[in-house]
Design a protein around this motif. Sequence first.
Motif, PDB file in Angstrom:
ATOM      1  N   ASP A  12       0.844  -1.189   0.000  1.00 44.01           N
ATOM      2  CA  ASP A  12       0.000   0.000   0.000  1.00 44.01           C
ATOM      3  C   ASP A  12       0.885   1.246   0.000  1.00 44.01           C
ATOM      4  OD1 ASP A  12       1.052  -0.566   2.471  1.00 44.01           O
ATOM      5  OD2 ASP A  12      -0.890  -0.734   3.477  1.00 44.01           O
ATOM      6  N   ALA A  13       1.899   1.257  -0.856  1.00 44.03           N
ATOM      7  CA  ALA A  13       2.878   2.353  -0.932  1.00 44.03           C
ATOM      8  C   ALA A  13       2.163   3.704  -1.027  1.00 44.03           C
ATOM      9  CB  ALA A  13       3.783   2.159  -2.142  1.00 44.03           C
ATOM     10  N   PRO A  14       2.533   4.676  -0.146  1.00 44.02           N
ATOM     11  CA  PRO A  14       1.853   5.974  -0.158  1.00 44.02           C
ATOM     12  C   PRO A  14       2.231   6.829  -1.366  1.00 44.02           C
ATOM     13  CG  PRO A  14       3.610   5.969   1.468  1.00 44.02           C
ATOM     14  CD  PRO A  14       3.501   4.564   0.950  1.00 44.02           C
ATOM     15  N   ASP A  15       3.362   6.545  -1.987  1.00 48.81           N
ATOM     16  CA  ASP A  15       3.772   7.289  -3.182  1.00 48.81           C
ATOM     17  C   ASP A  15       4.830   6.485  -3.932  1.00 48.81           C
ATOM     18  OD1 ASP A  15       6.268   7.659  -1.867  1.00 48.81           O
ATOM     19  OD2 ASP A  15       5.602   9.555  -1.015  1.00 48.81           O
ATOM     20  N   GLY A  16       5.226   7.000  -5.083  1.00 51.57           N
ATOM     21  CA  GLY A  16       6.177   6.266  -5.909  1.00 51.57           C
ATOM     22  C   GLY A  16       7.538   6.119  -5.251  1.00 51.57           C
ATOM     23  N   LEU A  17       7.974   7.161  -4.517  1.00 47.64           N
ATOM     24  CA  LEU A  17       9.281   7.097  -3.859  1.00 47.64           C
ATOM     25  C   LEU A  17       9.349   5.931  -2.874  1.00 47.64           C
ATOM     26  CD1 LEU A  17      10.466  10.730  -2.958  1.00 47.64           C
ATOM     27  CD2 LEU A  17      11.664   9.038  -4.366  1.00 47.64           C
ATOM     28  N   ALA A  18       8.221   5.631  -2.211  1.00 46.72           N
ATOM     29  CA  ALA A  18       8.215   4.551  -1.218  1.00 46.72           C
ATOM     30  C   ALA A  18       8.489   3.200  -1.877  1.00 46.72           C
ATOM     31  CB  ALA A  18       6.887   4.529  -0.471  1.00 46.72           C
ATOM     32  N   ALA A  19       8.280   3.111  -3.183  1.00 43.17           N
ATOM     33  CA  ALA A  19       8.500   1.842  -3.890  1.00 43.17           C
ATOM     34  C   ALA A  19       9.822   1.839  -4.644  1.00 43.17           C
ATOM     35  CB  ALA A  19       7.339   1.570  -4.838  1.00 43.17           C
ATOM     36  N   LYS A  20      10.800   2.604  -4.132  1.00 44.44           N
ATOM     37  CA  LYS A  20      12.034   2.745  -4.911  1.00 44.44           C
ATOM     38  C   LYS A  20      12.822   1.436  -5.005  1.00 44.44           C
ATOM     39  CE  LYS A  20      15.232   4.610  -1.412  1.00 44.44           C
ATOM     40  NZ  LYS A  20      16.341   5.507  -1.151  1.00 44.44           N
ATOM     41  N   VAL A  21      12.632   0.525  -4.064  1.00 46.58           N
ATOM     42  CA  VAL A  21      13.294  -0.779  -4.160  1.00 46.58           C
ATOM     43  C   VAL A  21      12.811  -1.514  -5.409  1.00 46.58           C
ATOM     44  CG1 VAL A  21      13.530  -3.053  -3.088  1.00 46.58           C
ATOM     45  CG2 VAL A  21      13.694  -0.988  -1.676  1.00 46.58           C
ATOM     46  N   ALA A  22      11.488  -1.580  -5.556  1.00 51.60           N
ATOM     47  CA  ALA A  22      10.927  -2.266  -6.727  1.00 51.60           C
ATOM     48  C   ALA A  22      11.308  -1.544  -8.019  1.00 51.60           C
ATOM     49  CB  ALA A  22       9.404  -2.337  -6.595  1.00 51.60           C
ATOM     50  N   GLN A  23      11.260  -0.222  -7.982  1.00 48.76           N
ATOM     51  CA  GLN A  23      11.597   0.566  -9.161  1.00 48.76           C
ATOM     52  C   GLN A  23      13.037   0.274  -9.594  1.00 48.76           C
ATOM     53  OE1 GLN A  23       9.281   3.040 -10.525  1.00 48.76           O
ATOM     54  NE2 GLN A  23      10.676   2.889 -12.274  1.00 48.76           N
ATOM     55  N   GLY A  24      13.932   0.184  -8.632  1.00 48.75           N
ATOM     56  CA  GLY A  24      15.335  -0.077  -8.945  1.00 48.75           C
ATOM     57  C   GLY A  24      15.538  -1.429  -9.605  1.00 48.75           C
ATOM     58  N   ILE A  25      14.843  -2.426  -9.099  1.00 47.53           N
ATOM     59  CA  ILE A  25      14.965  -3.756  -9.709  1.00 47.53           C
ATOM     60  C   ILE A  25      14.422  -3.720 -11.131  1.00 47.53           C
ATOM     61  CG2 ILE A  25      14.176  -6.146  -9.587  1.00 47.53           C
ATOM     62  CD1 ILE A  25      14.027  -5.711  -6.487  1.00 47.53           C
ATOM     63  N   LYS A  26      13.276  -3.087 -11.293  1.00 44.55           N
ATOM     64  CA  LYS A  26      12.644  -3.018 -12.615  1.00 44.55           C
ATOM     65  C   LYS A  26      13.539  -2.258 -13.601  1.00 44.55           C
ATOM     66  CE  LYS A  26       9.587  -0.784 -15.548  1.00 44.55           C
ATOM     67  NZ  LYS A  26       9.484   0.614 -15.990  1.00 44.55           N
ATOM     68  N   ASP A  27      14.144  -1.162 -13.130  1.00 47.80           N
ATOM     69  CA  ASP A  27      14.956  -0.353 -14.045  1.00 47.80           C
ATOM     70  C   ASP A  27      16.273  -1.027 -14.412  1.00 47.80           C
ATOM     71  OD1 ASP A  27      13.072   1.643 -14.173  1.00 47.80           O
ATOM     72  OD2 ASP A  27      13.983   2.832 -12.574  1.00 47.80           O
ATOM     73  N   TRP A  28      16.915  -1.744 -13.463  1.00 44.28           N
ATOM     74  CA  TRP A  28      18.278  -2.236 -13.693  1.00 44.28           C
ATOM     75  C   TRP A  28      18.358  -3.723 -13.952  1.00 44.28           C
ATOM     76  CZ3 TRP A  28      21.314   1.456 -15.059  1.00 44.28           C
ATOM     77  CH2 TRP A  28      21.032   2.745 -14.599  1.00 44.28           C
TER      78      TRP A  28
END
Lengths: 333, 333
Positions: A12-28
């Motif tokens: 239930d991430a309050p914003d995109g920054l809170a999901a930066k772990v997932a974002q990092g995996i997806k990006d790299w």
Amino acid sequence: MIQTPYLLFLGDAPDGLAAKVAQGIKDWRPENAVGQFRMEGCKADLGLTDMTLTEAKAAGAKTLVIGVANRGGVISAAWKKVLVAALEEGFDLASGLHNLLCDEPDLAAVAEACGRQLHDVRVPSVEYPIANGVKRTGKRCLAVGTDCSVGKMYTALAMDAEMRERGMKSTFRPTGQTGILITGDGVPLDAVVADFMAGSIEWLTPDNDPDHWDMIEGQGSLFHVSYSGVTMALVHGGQPDALILCHEPTREHMRGLSGYQLPSLERLRDLALVLAQVANSDCKVVGISVNTQHMAEDRALDYLAEVETRMGLPATDPYRFGAGKLVDAFAAV
Amino acid sequence: MIQTPYLLFLGDAPDGLAAKVAQGIKDWRPENAVGQFRMEGCKADLGLTDMTLTEAKAAGAKTLVIGVANRGGVISAAWKKVLVAALEEGFDLASGLHNLLCDEPDLAAVAEACGRQLHDVRVPSVEYPIANGVKRTGKRCLAVGTDCSVGKMYTALAMDAEMRERGMKSTFRPTGQTGILITGDGVPLDAVVADFMAGSIEWLTPDNDPDHWDMIEGQGSLFHVSYSGVTMALVHGGQPDALILCHEPTREHMRGLSGYQLPSLERLRDLALVLAQVANSDCKVVGISVNTQHMAEDRALDYLAEVETRMGLPATDPYRFGAGKLVDAFAAV
């Protein structure tokens, strides 16, 4: 090792920054991200396919990675329902939260009953030494930020990718859970006991070839009162030869600290350099990495040009415009 | 609570500095120090009566306190013989070492068999919060040093004693094992997990009367690459209103780092003030505390006079000449 590919849990991430772990995996490591799992009220979206556990399993996902960070790292009851169901569905779990999966009796019991693994990448797996300050061979680069979460890890990853593409010797050195989930090893610095912080970074970046670069993942900010001690340990344990200044120009105050303004790039430059030269008198500030994700392209390019002129240093958004300019600057170090 | 009085165990301390835990207890709670226990090769001497375990027991000692710190904190086999004998003789054990008494199976077994207590004061007993940076009421003072072990704790203790003698409101806030052994509570900062360091210091120094001073025990040095992150957490978590600069003029290099020179008092002043003003823009450097233990009195007084003129700040050795001058300087804060 953690089994790939992953289903990325955004909770239930309050914003995109809170999901930066997932974002990092997806990006790299996009090849490792089969889909995303979002709960009601989730404000983050990676642009991956939303999947149920069953759909992700059918698509080949082996591990549910908790890709969302909460302040203090609490595993809520709502999350736990999903995690238990994932174990029962046959997923391993991987997490970088402070609150460990293996410390939750229900998760531990279900994991054991189902024969699944719980990976807590935040737990230090090594007895780190106390830093000895001895100068090491090889080159090291550290990204330091005007605030937390301004793109330090992305900067190091983008520069590392660019250098390897050029045939240069480079290793990305993770110091946080996302980086560790991406590469499979590193130092979970914010979970290291205070006395051993700098020593853990010395351990992570040992002697190397004279032309090899360690691209050290930064943490926190020297100006962020909650985490500045962690940043300091990177500056002194890492003995950087090169500093990259990182900034996010639309940030209105320090992340999580409403009463604190961000410092200027000049203040960051002056403070970081004085501190870094305690450990390595040859250290230089070589470039500036600006996170322009909240700026239109025209405005971003204008801003970068203005910063280059004002600071007399190459400035770019390495994720948006490429890291070449920053890697070029290593020629002077 | 740890049972007093103590027998102070100096082990095989390589020099007097290594026994600073025992020295601190002896200096600030002499009524708790029945005697000292030294092994062969011990280079430290507190000037207390050397006692066997039996003699100390007869003199009323209840707890054997490990008063000597090793780099990394290892309980050697030679030490252990003494510690086991002490338990069998009826002593509790207290220690601030990294290597915990309660993690040693033989000590734990003997303690249980003898019905004795093992006190590891280094183990954090509280779940500290992440620092929130919110300004707190009351005044705080932090001593920062050009190096480790230059007298920061003694400075805070001497100023605290002087203030209480004057009827001012003051509390000494320990952040290390010696301070905790002296007062019975505090934060074992160097054993706190990195992310919670600054929060632990906020917790230690809460809102208080506007005219109350927290005298925060300093740790490490901003210029000591092994421990600077710990110091940084004190500067930002403590939100000091007043800084005292601490220095030991005869030190030839940073403690334990032969390749590193001590910074000047001017460099320390400039760096510490810039960092402290991130958390408290009103912070001032109010005075200088010089550890003159290795200087003859004439030379010490000359040195202090020279420093006062050069820095434009009151300078004294609070342990040797009294802390009055430094407490007087609080009038301006």
